[in-house]
Write an enzyme that holds these catalytic residues in place. Structure first.
Site, PDB file in Angstrom:
ATOM      1  N   SER A 127       0.831  -1.205   0.000  1.00 51.90           N
ATOM      2  CA  SER A 127       0.000   0.000   0.000  1.00 51.90           C
ATOM      3  C   SER A 127       0.863   1.250   0.000  1.00 51.90           C
ATOM      4  CB  SER A 127      -0.897  -0.004   1.245  1.00 51.90           C
ATOM      5  OG  SER A 127      -1.491   1.263   1.447  1.00 51.90           O
ATOM      6  N   TYR A 152      -2.471  -0.219   9.904  1.00 50.06           N
ATOM      7  CA  TYR A 152      -2.621  -0.796   8.564  1.00 50.06           C
ATOM      8  C   TYR A 152      -1.319  -0.659   7.780  1.00 50.06           C
ATOM      9  CZ  TYR A 152      -4.062  -1.190   3.679  1.00 50.06           C
ATOM     10  OH  TYR A 152      -4.144  -1.534   2.353  1.00 50.06           O
TER      11      TYR A 152
END
Length: 324
Positions: A127, A152
């Protein structure tokens, strides 16, 4: 090839599966169909794939070690694309354990399955959030990414480190893809295009964080899916690689909202708020390596991409309304 694709009922997963199936690959899709967002949307995505004779679906969770071991042993895939993960920066503040279970425990199960079954190549979702509060633009894969600002992001950075270890120890070819703000038809309800579009059409105000002073490298889903498959097919000159995959054209958030307003023919009621914890001000992908090494070339500009998004959203919302 026979491809094991985890997260096949997800936003990116469904589009990647379609490309693989259309070119003749066999796709074994796994998804746990959890309720992080509406499972009916996931089922509808699966419905787009079930007409293909070379598609097989298995419901299961990659954090279940015995399930993953059984899948690898029974199905014997050639290559693996791991897109299954607990997504969302903000939700990681509310429910951190879900991220460790899916993104860390699940990923080690996938790595072990690859190692023990002579998998040719593992592609996995990282990501853009790994860049944290980086202020150097554009973000380069050569930048240090040691300061994540959300759990995350920390789990995605951990995935890259875990993959590096397996590439080094076991010569397992791995490719991590740092996705930059993906949008388009079949997108997720927790992401800004859906949140903005649904609020505007329903006459609710939209929440605009950091007073709207934000930029994102919005990347259309078709470009993301095509780039993912190109990465899967890359010539393995180095067993370990990480690439940025984005549009290389950051857009002001207020411009993004303006295009949605124009496509809907409605003006949004705007609620300006401070920056959220775990968020970043701007993202901007340097995709030079992906272009040079696999021929990636994003083709969809924001006007076209959002027009496609709004059309899909209206069709989907209308069909749901009729069902209800």
């Amino acid at each position: 090839m026979k491809i094991l694709l985890t997260g096949c009922a997800g936003f990116i997963g469904m589009h990647v599966a379609k490309i693989l199936l259309l070119r003749g690959d066999e796709v074994l899709g796994i998804d746990n169909l959890n309720d992080y967002y509406d499972p009916e949307l996931k089922q509808a995505r699966l419905g787009q794939l079930k007409g293909y004779s070379r598609f097989k679906f298995m419901k299961g969770d990659i954090s279940d070690r015995s399930f993953v071991e059984d899948v690898f042993s029974a199905e014997k895939p050639d290559r693996v694309i791991n897109l299954a993960a607990q997504a969302g920066v903000r939700y990681s503040i509310e429910n951190p354990h879900a991220y460790i279970q899916s993104n860390i425990v699940g990923f080690i199960n996938i790595l072990e399955g690859c190692r023990n079954n002579a998998i040719q190549h593992l592609v996995y979702a990282s990501s853009s959030s790994v860049y944290g509060g980086n202020i150097k633009m554009p973000f380069s894969v050569n930048d240090r990414v040691d300061n994540p600002v959300s759990l995350y992001a920390a789990t995605k950075k951990s995935n890259e480190l875990m993959a590096h270890t397996y590439s080094h120890l076991y010569k397992l070819p791995t490719t991590g893809l740092r996705y930059f703000t993906v949008y388009g038809p079949w997108g997720r309800p927790d992401m800004s295009p859906w949140l903005f579009t649904s609020a505007i059409t329903e006459g609710r105000s939209i929440k605009i964080f950091n007073q709207g002073k934000m930029q994102r490298d919005f990347t259309y889903i078709d470009d993301i899916a095509e780039g993912t498959v190109r990465a899967l097919d890359r010539e393995i000159l180095q067993p370990y690689k990480v690439y940025n995959i984005g549009n290389q054209q950051p857009v002001e958030l207020m411009e993004f909202i303006g295009v949605i307003e124009r496509e809907l023919g409605q003006e949004a009621q705007k609620e300006f708020l401070p920056m959220q914890p775990g968020d970043v001000v701007a993202t901007f992908a340097d995709v030079g390596e992906l272009k040079r090494e696999v021929g990636y070339e994003p083709k969809t500009n924001l006007d076209v991409g959002l027009a496609n998004w709004v059309k899909w959203y209206k069709d989907y919302a209308l069909s749901r309304a009729e069902q209800e």
